[in-house]
Motif scaffolding. Structure first.
Motif, PDB file in Angstrom:
ATOM      1  N   THR A  73      45.931  47.268  39.115  1.00 37.78           N
ATOM      2  CA  THR A  73      45.292  46.037  38.663  1.00 37.78           C
ATOM      3  C   THR A  73      45.256  45.982  37.143  1.00 37.78           C
ATOM      4  O   THR A  73      45.449  46.996  36.467  1.00 37.78           O
ATOM      5  CB  THR A  73      43.859  45.956  39.209  1.00 37.78           C
ATOM      6  N   SER A  74      44.985  44.795  36.626  1.00 34.86           N
ATOM      7  CA  SER A  74      44.836  44.650  35.178  1.00 34.86           C
ATOM      8  C   SER A  74      43.973  43.437  34.863  1.00 34.86           C
ATOM      9  O   SER A  74      43.858  42.514  35.663  1.00 34.86           O
ATOM     10  CB  SER A  74      46.198  44.512  34.495  1.00 34.86           C
ATOM     11  N   PHE A  75      43.375  43.481  33.699  1.00 33.78           N
ATOM     12  CA  PHE A  75      42.669  42.340  33.130  1.00 33.78           C
ATOM     13  C   PHE A  75      43.528  41.806  31.998  1.00 33.78           C
ATOM     14  O   PHE A  75      44.207  42.567  31.315  1.00 33.78           O
ATOM     15  CB  PHE A  75      41.317  42.761  32.524  1.00 33.78           C
ATOM     16  N   THR A  76      43.467  40.504  31.793  1.00 31.81           N
ATOM     17  CA  THR A  76      44.122  39.898  30.641  1.00 31.81           C
ATOM     18  C   THR A  76      43.094  39.026  29.932  1.00 31.81           C
ATOM     19  O   THR A  76      42.496  38.143  30.550  1.00 31.81           O
ATOM     20  CB  THR A  76      45.336  39.043  31.052  1.00 31.81           C
ATOM     21  N   ASP A 135      51.537  38.465  42.628  1.00 32.52           N
ATOM     22  CA  ASP A 135      50.981  37.674  41.532  1.00 32.52           C
ATOM     23  C   ASP A 135      49.671  36.990  41.929  1.00 32.52           C
ATOM     24  O   ASP A 135      49.443  35.824  41.642  1.00 32.52           O
ATOM     25  CB  ASP A 135      51.997  36.642  41.036  1.00 32.52           C
ATOM     26  N   ARG A 136      48.784  37.762  42.592  1.00 30.75           N
ATOM     27  CA  ARG A 136      47.478  37.251  43.000  1.00 30.75           C
ATOM     28  C   ARG A 136      46.443  37.666  41.965  1.00 30.75           C
ATOM     29  O   ARG A 136      46.422  38.811  41.519  1.00 30.75           O
ATOM     30  CB  ARG A 136      47.100  37.799  44.370  1.00 30.75           C
ATOM     31  N   MET A 137      45.570  36.713  41.610  1.00 34.42           N
ATOM     32  CA  MET A 137      44.591  36.993  40.565  1.00 34.42           C
ATOM     33  C   MET A 137      43.339  36.164  40.748  1.00 34.42           C
ATOM     34  O   MET A 137      43.326  35.191  41.494  1.00 34.42           O
ATOM     35  CB  MET A 137      45.204  36.718  39.200  1.00 34.42           C
ATOM     36  N   TYR A 176      42.139  38.512  36.185  1.00 36.33           N
ATOM     37  CA  TYR A 176      42.096  39.819  36.838  1.00 36.33           C
ATOM     38  C   TYR A 176      43.175  39.808  37.906  1.00 36.33           C
ATOM     39  O   TYR A 176      43.039  39.140  38.929  1.00 36.33           O
ATOM     40  CB  TYR A 176      40.717  40.063  37.467  1.00 36.33           C
ATOM     41  N   THR A 177      44.274  40.506  37.637  1.00 36.52           N
ATOM     42  CA  THR A 177      45.380  40.576  38.588  1.00 36.52           C
ATOM     43  C   THR A 177      45.123  41.754  39.521  1.00 36.52           C
ATOM     44  O   THR A 177      45.093  42.900  39.087  1.00 36.52           O
ATOM     45  CB  THR A 177      46.722  40.748  37.848  1.00 36.52           C
ATOM     46  N   PHE A 178      44.915  41.432  40.815  1.00 42.11           N
ATOM     47  CA  PHE A 178      44.572  42.483  41.782  1.00 42.11           C
ATOM     48  C   PHE A 178      45.710  42.777  42.745  1.00 42.11           C
ATOM     49  O   PHE A 178      45.643  43.727  43.512  1.00 42.11           O
ATOM     50  CB  PHE A 178      43.292  42.140  42.555  1.00 42.11           C
ATOM     51  N   LYS A 198      47.369  33.864  27.558  1.00 40.79           N
ATOM     52  CA  LYS A 198      47.245  35.321  27.617  1.00 40.79           C
ATOM     53  C   LYS A 198      47.386  35.935  26.225  1.00 40.79           C
ATOM     54  O   LYS A 198      48.314  35.617  25.493  1.00 40.79           O
ATOM     55  CB  LYS A 198      48.300  35.906  28.543  1.00 40.79           C
ATOM     56  N   VAL A 199      46.437  36.846  25.900  1.00 42.60           N
ATOM     57  CA  VAL A 199      46.429  37.464  24.578  1.00 42.60           C
ATOM     58  C   VAL A 199      46.576  38.978  24.652  1.00 42.60           C
ATOM     59  O   VAL A 199      47.409  39.563  23.979  1.00 42.60           O
ATOM     60  CB  VAL A 199      45.133  37.106  23.811  1.00 42.60           C
ATOM     61  N   GLN A 200      45.743  39.641  25.479  1.00 42.57           N
ATOM     62  CA  GLN A 200      45.739  41.103  25.517  1.00 42.57           C
ATOM     63  C   GLN A 200      45.523  41.599  26.941  1.00 42.57           C
ATOM     64  O   GLN A 200      44.613  41.146  27.619  1.00 42.57           O
ATOM     65  CB  GLN A 200      44.631  41.656  24.622  1.00 42.57           C
ATOM     66  N   GLU A 201      46.357  42.542  27.365  1.00 47.92           N
ATOM     67  CA  GLU A 201      46.222  43.124  28.701  1.00 47.92           C
ATOM     68  C   GLU A 201      45.487  44.453  28.619  1.00 47.92           C
ATOM     69  O   GLU A 201      45.682  45.231  27.680  1.00 47.92           O
ATOM     70  CB  GLU A 201      47.599  43.328  29.339  1.00 47.92           C
TER      71      GLU A 201
END
Length: 129
Positions: free
Chosen positions: A46-49, A102-104, A95-97, A57-60
């Motif tokens: 997972t990741s936050f952006t 590509d679900r978020m 929040y890409t889970f 989008k600025v920072q992952e």
């Protein structure tokens, strides 16, 4: 300070979660609170952006160091506090889970309560899911 976040999904108009968490918590703490609020397993990368100007989008911030060879700074959830990137209401995050599909979740920092702290995140469901 305590941050209040609203999570929504573009997959279901009925889906909404609210999470309150201390501003000194890490993005890993926030990640775990989201998984708990949604009943998801911790088996995806997972990741936050961090987003600006709406949803640009600025920072992952990733769950693990992916060994990027770029010159960009790498931020890992376990080492990055929410307060390092979030400081005002109405800020947006993704929040890409499920990265393969590509679900978020779309997340908004909907409130900041100064002078308070939380030891554990507070989760609430806004629908019958």
């Amino acid at each position: 300070m305590v941050y209040r976040f609203i999570l929504i999904s573009d997959e279901s108009e009925e889906f909404m979660r609210e999470i309150k968490i201390d501003s000194d918590a890490t993005f890993l703490d926030f990640h775990r609170a989201i998984l708990s609020a949604c009943g998801y397993n911790d088996d995806q990368l997972t990741s936050f952006t961090i987003c600006e100007n709406g949803w640009e989008k600025v920072q992952e911030i990733t769950l693990e160091d992916m060994g990027s060879s770029s010159d960009e700074d790498v931020y890992i959830m376990s080492k990055t506090r929410l307060s390092e990137f979030l400081e005002e209401e109405k800020q947006h995050l993704l929040y890409t889970f499920d990265p393969l599909a590509d679900r978020m979740f779309f997340i908004e920092l909907s409130g900041i309560e100064t002078g308070k702290t939380l030891k554990q995140p507070v989760l609430s469901r806004q629908n019958g899911e």
